[in-house]
Design an enzyme around this catalytic site. Sequence first.
Site, PDB file in Angstrom:
ATOM      1  N   VAL A  59       0.837  -1.201   0.000  1.00 51.31           N
ATOM      2  CA  VAL A  59       0.000   0.000   0.000  1.00 51.31           C
ATOM      3  C   VAL A  59       0.877   1.257   0.000  1.00 51.31           C
ATOM      4  O   VAL A  59       0.564   2.237  -0.675  1.00 51.31           O
ATOM      5  CB  VAL A  59      -0.992  -0.018   1.183  1.00 51.31           C
ATOM      6  CG1 VAL A  59      -1.702   1.318   1.343  1.00 51.31           C
ATOM      7  CG2 VAL A  59      -2.009  -1.136   1.002  1.00 51.31           C
ATOM      8  N   ALA A  62       1.957   1.717  -3.484  1.00 48.14           N
ATOM      9  CA  ALA A  62       0.829   2.187  -4.303  1.00 48.14           C
ATOM     10  C   ALA A  62       0.538   3.660  -4.052  1.00 48.14           C
ATOM     11  O   ALA A  62       0.376   4.440  -5.003  1.00 48.14           O
ATOM     12  CB  ALA A  62      -0.418   1.346  -4.011  1.00 48.14           C
ATOM     13  N   GLU A  63       0.471   4.065  -2.794  1.00 48.03           N
ATOM     14  CA  GLU A  63       0.170   5.466  -2.502  1.00 48.03           C
ATOM     15  C   GLU A  63       1.307   6.377  -2.954  1.00 48.03           C
ATOM     16  O   GLU A  63       1.070   7.474  -3.456  1.00 48.03           O
ATOM     17  CB  GLU A  63      -0.129   5.689  -1.023  1.00 48.03           C
ATOM     18  CG  GLU A  63      -0.562   7.111  -0.758  1.00 48.03           C
ATOM     19  CD  GLU A  63      -1.370   7.307   0.518  1.00 48.03           C
ATOM     20  OE1 GLU A  63      -1.757   8.462   0.770  1.00 48.03           O
ATOM     21  OE2 GLU A  63      -1.622   6.333   1.242  1.00 48.03           O
ATOM     22  N   SER A  64       2.531   5.910  -2.824  1.00 43.71           N
ATOM     23  CA  SER A  64       3.676   6.715  -3.256  1.00 43.71           C
ATOM     24  C   SER A  64       3.635   6.966  -4.753  1.00 43.71           C
ATOM     25  O   SER A  64       3.788   8.114  -5.198  1.00 43.71           O
ATOM     26  CB  SER A  64       4.984   6.009  -2.888  1.00 43.71           C
ATOM     27  OG  SER A  64       5.110   5.881  -1.493  1.00 43.71           O
TER      28      SER A  64
END
Length: 144
Positions: A59, A62-64
């Site tokens: 996650v 993914a967020e990065s």
Amino acid sequence: MTLDKNKMIAYCNTFSKNTLMETLQIEYIDAGEDFLVAKMPVTAAVHQPMGLLHGGASVALAESVGSAASHFFIDAETQEIRGIEIAANHLKSIRSGVVYGTARIIHKGRSLHLWEIKITDEEGNLISLCKLTNMVLSKTTNKK
């Protein structure tokens, strides 16, 4: 919109210094007008106790990558990005190697960006499928 791939990648890798991205060894490696790709090594540093890639590390990747990609659709002088929601489905486990996060824009609005991020292994197997919503904020409204 025409974006310089090499400048995009260099920009992302530069702003990752001294952040979680550097701690997780996330490196941005490819970019285009509607996508951004980063890679992260799968080592003990990102394992959960059972020796598998931790879902939280997936996650974070993914967020990065999704948040970094939103920067290419804003005026960085007057606007900034905040991730406001992320959802992840972890579909396959991995113990070692490298995972790749590929963010592709689904919706590019004035105030919201919606991204799909696929986390894959070196063979292209889908490890996690994530959806990220970013909010575009004015820098002047956040100086409190």
